[in-house]
Design a protein around this motif. Structure first.
Motif, PDB file in Angstrom:
ATOM      1  N   ALA A 107       0.946  -1.336  -0.055  1.00 32.70           N
ATOM      2  CA  ALA A 107       0.097   0.171  -0.068  1.00 32.70           C
ATOM      3  C   ALA A 107       0.788   1.259  -0.113  1.00 32.70           C
ATOM      4  O   ALA A 107       0.657   2.296  -0.791  1.00 32.70           O
ATOM      5  N   GLU A 108       1.926   1.129   0.893  1.00 31.08           N
ATOM      6  CA  GLU A 108       2.734   2.476   0.860  1.00 31.08           C
ATOM      7  C   GLU A 108       3.485   2.665  -0.517  1.00 31.08           C
ATOM      8  O   GLU A 108       3.850   3.880  -0.889  1.00 31.08           O
ATOM      9  N   ALA A 109       3.837   1.574  -1.281  1.00 34.44           N
ATOM     10  CA  ALA A 109       4.291   1.792  -2.652  1.00 34.44           C
ATOM     11  C   ALA A 109       3.151   2.101  -3.701  1.00 34.44           C
ATOM     12  O   ALA A 109       3.750   2.192  -4.908  1.00 34.44           O
ATOM     13  N   ARG A 110       2.217   2.316  -3.318  1.00 39.34           N
ATOM     14  CA  ARG A 110       0.998   2.476  -3.901  1.00 39.34           C
ATOM     15  C   ARG A 110       0.537   1.192  -5.139  1.00 39.34           C
ATOM     16  O   ARG A 110       0.254   1.653  -6.267  1.00 39.34           O
ATOM     17  N   TYR A 111       0.598   0.187  -4.601  1.00 37.33           N
ATOM     18  CA  TYR A 111       0.169  -0.910  -5.248  1.00 37.33           C
ATOM     19  C   TYR A 111       0.895  -1.030  -6.689  1.00 37.33           C
ATOM     20  O   TYR A 111       2.249  -1.224  -6.746  1.00 37.33           O
ATOM     21  N   VAL A 112       0.115  -1.001  -7.804  1.00 37.65           N
ATOM     22  CA  VAL A 112       0.725  -1.082  -9.138  1.00 37.65           C
ATOM     23  C   VAL A 112       0.500   0.100  -9.764  1.00 37.65           C
ATOM     24  O   VAL A 112       0.315   0.062 -11.132  1.00 37.65           O
ATOM     25  N   ALA A 113       0.060   1.141  -9.175  1.00 45.04           N
ATOM     26  CA  ALA A 113      -0.244   2.420  -9.919  1.00 45.04           C
ATOM     27  C   ALA A 113       0.803   2.711 -11.008  1.00 45.04           C
ATOM     28  O   ALA A 113       2.051   3.098 -10.506  1.00 45.04           O
ATOM     29  N   ALA A 115       1.782   5.427 -12.211  1.00 45.16           N
ATOM     30  CA  ALA A 115       2.497   6.788 -12.126  1.00 45.16           C
ATOM     31  C   ALA A 115       3.479   6.811 -10.927  1.00 45.16           C
ATOM     32  O   ALA A 115       4.461   7.527 -10.747  1.00 45.16           O
ATOM     33  N   SER A 116       3.566   5.590  -9.905  1.00 44.19           N
ATOM     34  CA  SER A 116       4.403   5.414  -8.978  1.00 44.19           C
ATOM     35  C   SER A 116       5.507   4.623  -9.320  1.00 44.19           C
ATOM     36  O   SER A 116       6.575   4.400  -8.574  1.00 44.19           O
ATOM     37  N   ILE A 117       5.802   4.069 -10.719  1.00 46.02           N
ATOM     38  CA  ILE A 117       6.877   3.287 -11.186  1.00 46.02           C
ATOM     39  C   ILE A 117       7.528   4.182 -12.272  1.00 46.02           C
ATOM     40  O   ILE A 117       7.139   4.419 -13.138  1.00 46.02           O
ATOM     41  N   LYS A 118       8.833   4.537 -11.729  1.00 47.10           N
ATOM     42  CA  LYS A 118       9.536   5.519 -12.745  1.00 47.10           C
ATOM     43  C   LYS A 118      10.533   4.710 -13.492  1.00 47.10           C
ATOM     44  O   LYS A 118      11.169   5.400 -14.392  1.00 47.10           O
ATOM     45  N   GLU A 122      12.544  -0.139 -10.261  1.00 50.43           N
ATOM     46  CA  GLU A 122      11.088   0.109  -9.320  1.00 50.43           C
ATOM     47  C   GLU A 122      10.284  -1.055  -9.586  1.00 50.43           C
ATOM     48  O   GLU A 122       9.352  -1.543  -8.705  1.00 50.43           O
ATOM     49  N   LEU A 123       9.863  -1.132 -10.896  1.00 51.53           N
ATOM     50  CA  LEU A 123       9.335  -2.290 -11.358  1.00 51.53           C
ATOM     51  C   LEU A 123       9.404  -3.678 -10.815  1.00 51.53           C
ATOM     52  O   LEU A 123       8.458  -4.142 -10.270  1.00 51.53           O
ATOM     53  N   LYS A 124      10.453  -3.985 -10.859  1.00 56.20           N
ATOM     54  CA  LYS A 124      11.031  -5.181 -10.453  1.00 56.20           C
ATOM     55  C   LYS A 124      10.897  -5.431  -8.913  1.00 56.20           C
ATOM     56  O   LYS A 124      10.353  -6.379  -8.397  1.00 56.20           O
ATOM     57  N   ALA A 125      11.030  -4.129  -8.228  1.00 58.04           N
ATOM     58  CA  ALA A 125      10.945  -3.986  -6.775  1.00 58.04           C
ATOM     59  C   ALA A 125       9.344  -4.264  -6.325  1.00 58.04           C
ATOM     60  O   ALA A 125       8.945  -4.959  -5.435  1.00 58.04           O
ATOM     61  N   ARG A 126       8.518  -3.854  -7.045  1.00 57.02           N
ATOM     62  CA  ARG A 126       7.175  -3.819  -7.007  1.00 57.02           C
ATOM     63  C   ARG A 126       6.833  -5.135  -7.177  1.00 57.02           C
ATOM     64  O   ARG A 126       5.852  -5.730  -6.333  1.00 57.02           O
ATOM     65  N   ARG A 127       7.191  -5.907  -8.169  1.00 55.69           N
ATOM     66  CA  ARG A 127       6.762  -7.150  -8.496  1.00 55.69           C
ATOM     67  C   ARG A 127       7.209  -8.352  -7.070  1.00 55.69           C
ATOM     68  O   ARG A 127       6.341  -8.755  -6.823  1.00 55.69           O
ATOM     69  N   GLU A 128       8.223  -8.009  -6.456  1.00 54.62           N
ATOM     70  CA  GLU A 128       8.648  -8.664  -5.360  1.00 54.62           C
ATOM     71  C   GLU A 128       7.878  -8.202  -4.072  1.00 54.62           C
ATOM     72  O   GLU A 128       7.171  -9.192  -3.466  1.00 54.62           O
ATOM     73  N   LEU A 129       7.202  -7.074  -4.246  1.00 49.98           N
ATOM     74  CA  LEU A 129       6.304  -6.690  -2.776  1.00 49.98           C
ATOM     75  C   LEU A 129       4.771  -7.523  -3.079  1.00 49.98           C
ATOM     76  O   LEU A 129       4.321  -7.978  -2.537  1.00 49.98           O
ATOM     77  N   VAL A 130       4.437  -7.439  -4.517  1.00 45.16           N
ATOM     78  CA  VAL A 130       3.243  -8.228  -4.846  1.00 45.16           C
ATOM     79  C   VAL A 130       3.264  -9.746  -4.601  1.00 45.16           C
ATOM     80  O   VAL A 130       2.846 -10.348  -3.971  1.00 45.16           O
ATOM     81  N   TRP A 206       7.677  -1.111 -21.625  1.00 44.50           N
ATOM     82  CA  TRP A 206       8.346  -0.126 -21.290  1.00 44.50           C
ATOM     83  C   TRP A 206       8.769   0.542 -22.578  1.00 44.50           C
ATOM     84  O   TRP A 206       9.186   0.454 -23.563  1.00 44.50           O
ATOM     85  N   ASN A 207       8.779   2.218 -22.038  1.00 42.72           N
ATOM     86  CA  ASN A 207       9.006   3.233 -23.195  1.00 42.72           C
ATOM     87  C   ASN A 207       8.202   3.217 -24.133  1.00 42.72           C
ATOM     88  O   ASN A 207       8.171   4.206 -25.312  1.00 42.72           O
TER      89      ASN A 207
END
Length: 259
Positions: A107-113, A115-118, A122-130, A206-207
């Motif tokens: 939730a603090e990472a804003r799930y998979v929004a 706009a929160s992935i630059k 960061e995308l890889k780290a978000r995948r690990e959180l999920v 990506w891109n």
């Protein structure tokens, strides 16, 4: 009379435990929006600030001590079902703590929004959180699927008489609301699967995607737009199932505690 008192206590304990397992105290959060809905919203627009969670894990820890106190006021035979219930609470408490921690981190990472992935890192780290959230959710599914079997085993280990055991198990089953707990966590399973697919899409494209000033994702490829919309629909449907089951559990638990 003694037997009836023990059965009532076990049913009541399990009804309360079901509410604690959600991190909810009946009457405090019945009108709040579920975290599943926030996850869906975050898939397309900036997430709202994360509310401080009501910790089910902390309450389970306190509840384990309460069970011990209640058992101490009963006879040796009467306290056995409560001691067995205490064993299950001790087993699920660390699972709930990890589930809550993984959900809070996501939730603090804003799930998979988008706009929160630059960056792709960061995308890889978000995948690990999920994945962490999914693993902790699966642990709770396993607990609820096996709770009755494990409680029976705990009763057997303590030598509870068969004529008492079946009645105690019926109260455990009735108070545990395992059907609704499983619906909640099975909807989480779908949420996690859809979020992983969302991240896969963002990585693949990506891109070729960006976000506007409102945080909504804009894709260059039409097939990516369609896939994104499909995944949003899956998230919305899973969140609706989660919220419906959560609401039903709160209402059922509240009814069970009425005089």
């Amino acid at each position: 009379m003694v037997k009836g008192r023990v059965l009532a206590m076990v049913a009541g304990i399990m009804a309360i435990l079901a509410v604690f397992a959600l991190g909810i105290w009946v009457g405090r959060r019945t009108a709040k929006v579920s975290r599943a809905s926030e996850a869906v919203e975050a898939a397309a627009v900036p997430a709202k600030p994360v509310r401080a969670p009501v910790s089910g894990a902390n309450r389970l820890k306190e509840f384990k001590a309460t069970l011990g106190e209640a058992a101490g006021k009963l006879s040796a035979d009467e306290r056995k079902p409560l001691i067995a219930a205490q064993e299950l609470v001790a087993r699920v408490q660390p699972k709930m703590a990890e589930y809550e921690a993984s959900l809070q981190a996501l939730a603090e990472a804003r799930y998979v929004a988008p706009a929160s992935i630059k960056t792709q890192d960061e995308l890889k780290a978000r995948r690990e959180l999920v994945k962490r959230f999914n693993d902790s959710n699966e642990a709770l599914i396993q607990y609820f699927e096996n709770a009755e079997r494990d409680y029976r085993a705990a009763l057997d280990k303590l030598g509870v008489a068969d004529k008492v055991k079946e009645g105690v198990l019926a109260g455990f089953r009735r108070g545990g609301n395992f059907d609704l707990n499983l619906k909640i966590h099975e909807s989480n399973r779908q949420l996690a699967a859809s979020m992983l697919e969302m991240l896969k899409l963002l990585d693949r494209e990506w891109n070729a995607w960006r976000t506007n000033e409102r945080g909504a994702a804009i894709f260059d490829h039409e097939d990516a737009v369609k896939e994104f919309e499909t995944l949003q629909g899956e998230l919305t449907a899973a969140a609706a199932r989660h919220e419906s089951a959560e609401r039903a559990l709160i209402e059922r638990a509240a009814t069970s505690q009425q005089p």
